[in-house]
Design an enzyme around this catalytic site. Sequence first.
Site, PDB file in Angstrom:
ATOM      1  N   ASP A 195       0.894  -1.146   0.000  1.00  0.00           N
ATOM      2  CA  ASP A 195       0.000   0.000   0.000  1.00  0.00           C
ATOM      3  C   ASP A 195       0.940   1.204   0.000  1.00  0.00           C
ATOM      4  O   ASP A 195       1.622   1.456   0.998  1.00  0.00           O
ATOM      5  CB  ASP A 195      -0.881   0.011   1.249  1.00  0.00           C
ATOM      6  CG  ASP A 195      -1.844   1.194   1.233  1.00  0.00           C
ATOM      7  OD1 ASP A 195      -1.427   2.304   0.853  1.00  0.00           O
ATOM      8  OD2 ASP A 195      -3.011   1.004   1.589  1.00  0.00           O
ATOM      9  N   HIS A 196       0.987   1.934  -1.115  1.00  0.00           N
ATOM     10  CA  HIS A 196       2.054   2.940  -1.239  1.00  0.00           C
ATOM     11  C   HIS A 196       1.914   4.056  -0.203  1.00  0.00           C
ATOM     12  O   HIS A 196       2.860   4.779   0.054  1.00  0.00           O
ATOM     13  CB  HIS A 196       2.156   3.483  -2.667  1.00  0.00           C
ATOM     14  CG  HIS A 196       1.110   4.481  -3.038  1.00  0.00           C
ATOM     15  ND1 HIS A 196      -0.155   4.138  -3.415  1.00  0.00           N
ATOM     16  CD2 HIS A 196       1.151   5.834  -3.077  1.00  0.00           C
ATOM     17  CE1 HIS A 196      -0.844   5.227  -3.677  1.00  0.00           C
ATOM     18  NE2 HIS A 196      -0.081   6.287  -3.479  1.00  0.00           N
ATOM     19  N   LYS A 199       4.871   6.617   2.458  1.00  0.00           N
ATOM     20  CA  LYS A 199       4.967   8.074   2.587  1.00  0.00           C
ATOM     21  C   LYS A 199       5.564   8.442   3.941  1.00  0.00           C
ATOM     22  O   LYS A 199       5.133   7.930   4.974  1.00  0.00           O
ATOM     23  CB  LYS A 199       3.578   8.716   2.432  1.00  0.00           C
ATOM     24  CG  LYS A 199       2.982   8.585   1.031  1.00  0.00           C
ATOM     25  CD  LYS A 199       1.633   9.269   0.948  1.00  0.00           C
ATOM     26  CE  LYS A 199       0.891   8.920  -0.326  1.00  0.00           C
ATOM     27  NZ  LYS A 199       1.314   9.629  -1.522  1.00  0.00           N
ATOM     28  N   HIS A 243      -5.838   2.740   1.569  1.00  0.00           N
ATOM     29  CA  HIS A 243      -5.103   3.919   2.062  1.00  0.00           C
ATOM     30  C   HIS A 243      -5.758   4.536   3.308  1.00  0.00           C
ATOM     31  O   HIS A 243      -5.096   4.792   4.312  1.00  0.00           O
ATOM     32  CB  HIS A 243      -5.008   4.999   0.988  1.00  0.00           C
ATOM     33  CG  HIS A 243      -4.473   4.506  -0.332  1.00  0.00           C
ATOM     34  ND1 HIS A 243      -3.544   3.505  -0.423  1.00  0.00           N
ATOM     35  CD2 HIS A 243      -4.731   4.887  -1.607  1.00  0.00           C
ATOM     36  CE1 HIS A 243      -3.260   3.297  -1.709  1.00  0.00           C
ATOM     37  NE2 HIS A 243      -3.971   4.119  -2.438  1.00  0.00           N
TER      38      HIS A 243
HETATM   39  C1  BG6 Z   1      -4.113   4.918  -5.925  1.00  0.00           C
HETATM   40  C2  BG6 Z   1      -5.496   5.008  -6.510  1.00  0.00           C
HETATM   41  O1  BG6 Z   1      -3.987   3.761  -5.139  1.00  0.00           O
HETATM   42  O2  BG6 Z   1      -3.871   6.049  -5.104  1.00  0.00           O
HETATM   43  C3  BG6 Z   1      -5.657   6.289  -7.305  1.00  0.00           C
HETATM   44  O3  BG6 Z   1      -5.727   3.894  -7.360  1.00  0.00           O
HETATM   45  C4  BG6 Z   1      -5.292   7.479  -6.453  1.00  0.00           C
HETATM   46  O4  BG6 Z   1      -6.989   6.422  -7.788  1.00  0.00           O
HETATM   47  C5  BG6 Z   1      -3.929   7.277  -5.806  1.00  0.00           C
HETATM   48  O5  BG6 Z   1      -5.287   8.630  -7.280  1.00  0.00           O
HETATM   49  C6  BG6 Z   1      -3.621   8.374  -4.801  1.00  0.00           C
HETATM   50  O6  BG6 Z   1      -2.283   8.279  -4.437  1.00  0.00           O
HETATM   51  P1  BG6 Z   1      -1.461   9.572  -4.038  1.00  0.00           P
HETATM   52  O7  BG6 Z   1      -0.136   9.049  -3.607  1.00  0.00           O
HETATM   53  O8  BG6 Z   1      -1.420  10.447  -5.253  1.00  0.00           O
HETATM   54  O9  BG6 Z   1      -2.251  10.199  -2.934  1.00  0.00           O
END
Ligand code: BG6
Length: 511
Positions: free
Chosen positions: A200-201, A205, A263
């Site tokens: 989960d990216h 952060k 997220h």
């Molecule tokens: C992704 C979603 O996981 O996260 C996207 O699929 C979204 O729809 C994005 O825009 C948001 O990531 P960040 O890092 O730009 O907040």
Amino acid sequence: MATTEVTISPEDIQKSSAPERVPEPCIVVIFGASGDLTKRKLLPALYHLEQDGLLPENFAVVGVARRPLNDEFTQDMREGILKGGGVDPGDSRLRNFLARVHYHAMNFDDAEGYLKLKNLLETLDRKYGTNGGRLFYLATAPEYFAEIVEQLGAHGMARSDRAAVRVIIEKPFGHDLESARRLNDQVNKVFAEEQVFRIDHYLGKETVQNILVFRFANGIFEPIWNRNFVDHVQITASESIGIEGRGPFYEKAGALRDVVQNHVMELLSFVAMEPPVAFHAAPIRTEKVKVWRAIQPIQMEDTVRGQYGAGTVDGKPVVGYRNEERVNPESSTETFAALRFHIENWRWAGVPFYVRAGKRMAQRETEISIQFKQPPMLLFKDSIAAGKCNEIQPNIISMRIQPNEGISLRFAAKVPGPTMQSCPVKMDFNYATAFGVSSANGYERLLLDAMLGDATLFAHRDGVEATWSLITPMLEAWASTPPKDFPNYAAGSRGPRSADALLARDGRQWR
Ligand code: BG6
């Protein structure tokens, strides 16, 4: 393989204080490498690691996708790395790095392709001394995850007696509870849970990791971080962008699946969890799962959904969701969701957690705010200063996850002058001012951790299933009652009015 509860061992606790390690030699194999993620995030992140001297010397990358690419692939990756910024195009390190980037074209269901891939990896092992170490990265469309995992197992690529073999799986991990369980079973049939890194990216952060540092490396916040002092918590993940050409994906996903299940739930768990006994995978995951399991089943009246119509974002006219490319003109997919959660545990009983996430909102802003209770007696309420200070405002700690990363504390101060007038002011910590701006995109940390075998910032199967257990009933309830008012907010606005009503009925408002 049966599901295993997260348990904490004495070794886990010891590992948390272990010094930094350097990853073992390995080849990173990216499935779905012709997609946007590889070019925009993964290769730039790997190169940042190289620049910082954090990659092992014996290292290579293999991109795997269906299209025949080869040199074109390396060119494309070069472009992606340069676009990421902070890179000198003439740097010999970049040339050397790209020389170790390879490409293999195959269909993900083609057994022959896996045999050839296996041979290629063994050849590269000999060339680069990578010794069988593998980090597979599944960045394909989710329908291929199970197939790829199964084929890797069938071709003897999921284990090695010489080196670590690990797999990172991108989101979405399933599309509801049942599919997530099925995928977990399929994955755990081939890979042991310790080999699996569900990414989960958001956890990559800095500002998200900082929630834990803020709470647990300071002595003054934790004593007030509970129902005795906190009135409510708000989590906002609003984006000004739309669906960015991902119509077919988003039609099936919607805001709940796309960002809330992962997220937003991760953010919520970091804010709400108990102090873990150590900063290591098992204790952290245990505390997160405890939070999710303590959340009460959500009632329909605690949910709001929305879909954007045409509007104006950043001064430019934009189309409504139903007019986006490859979207059903009568689509019921939500591009906005707001929810009220109740965490029934000793710390949070009675403190609502309001969360909202939406596309095409007025601005890009991910923020968590902890709003504290008013003082027991408003001593100065008759002498509030006029103008912008014209109401008593509660203390708020707000954590700006992005952009303008930082944390602020709002409190009342005396307005200079002959009367006892008060006015809310802010103490502000700003990441860029304090530490300078970082070019990291979040994937650096996660890729490095996966290479090191550290799963602290990755999801465990129990966690994924716990969040899907919460979200799935909502998805089902929404699916059975199609919305009548879509589109119900204009692009570039603050979302549907009903989201304001969700808080207004509790006598509160969104920040
Ligand atoms: C992704 C979603 O996981 O996260 C996207 O699929 C979204 O729809 C994005 O825009 C948001 O990531 P960040 O890092 O730009 O907040």
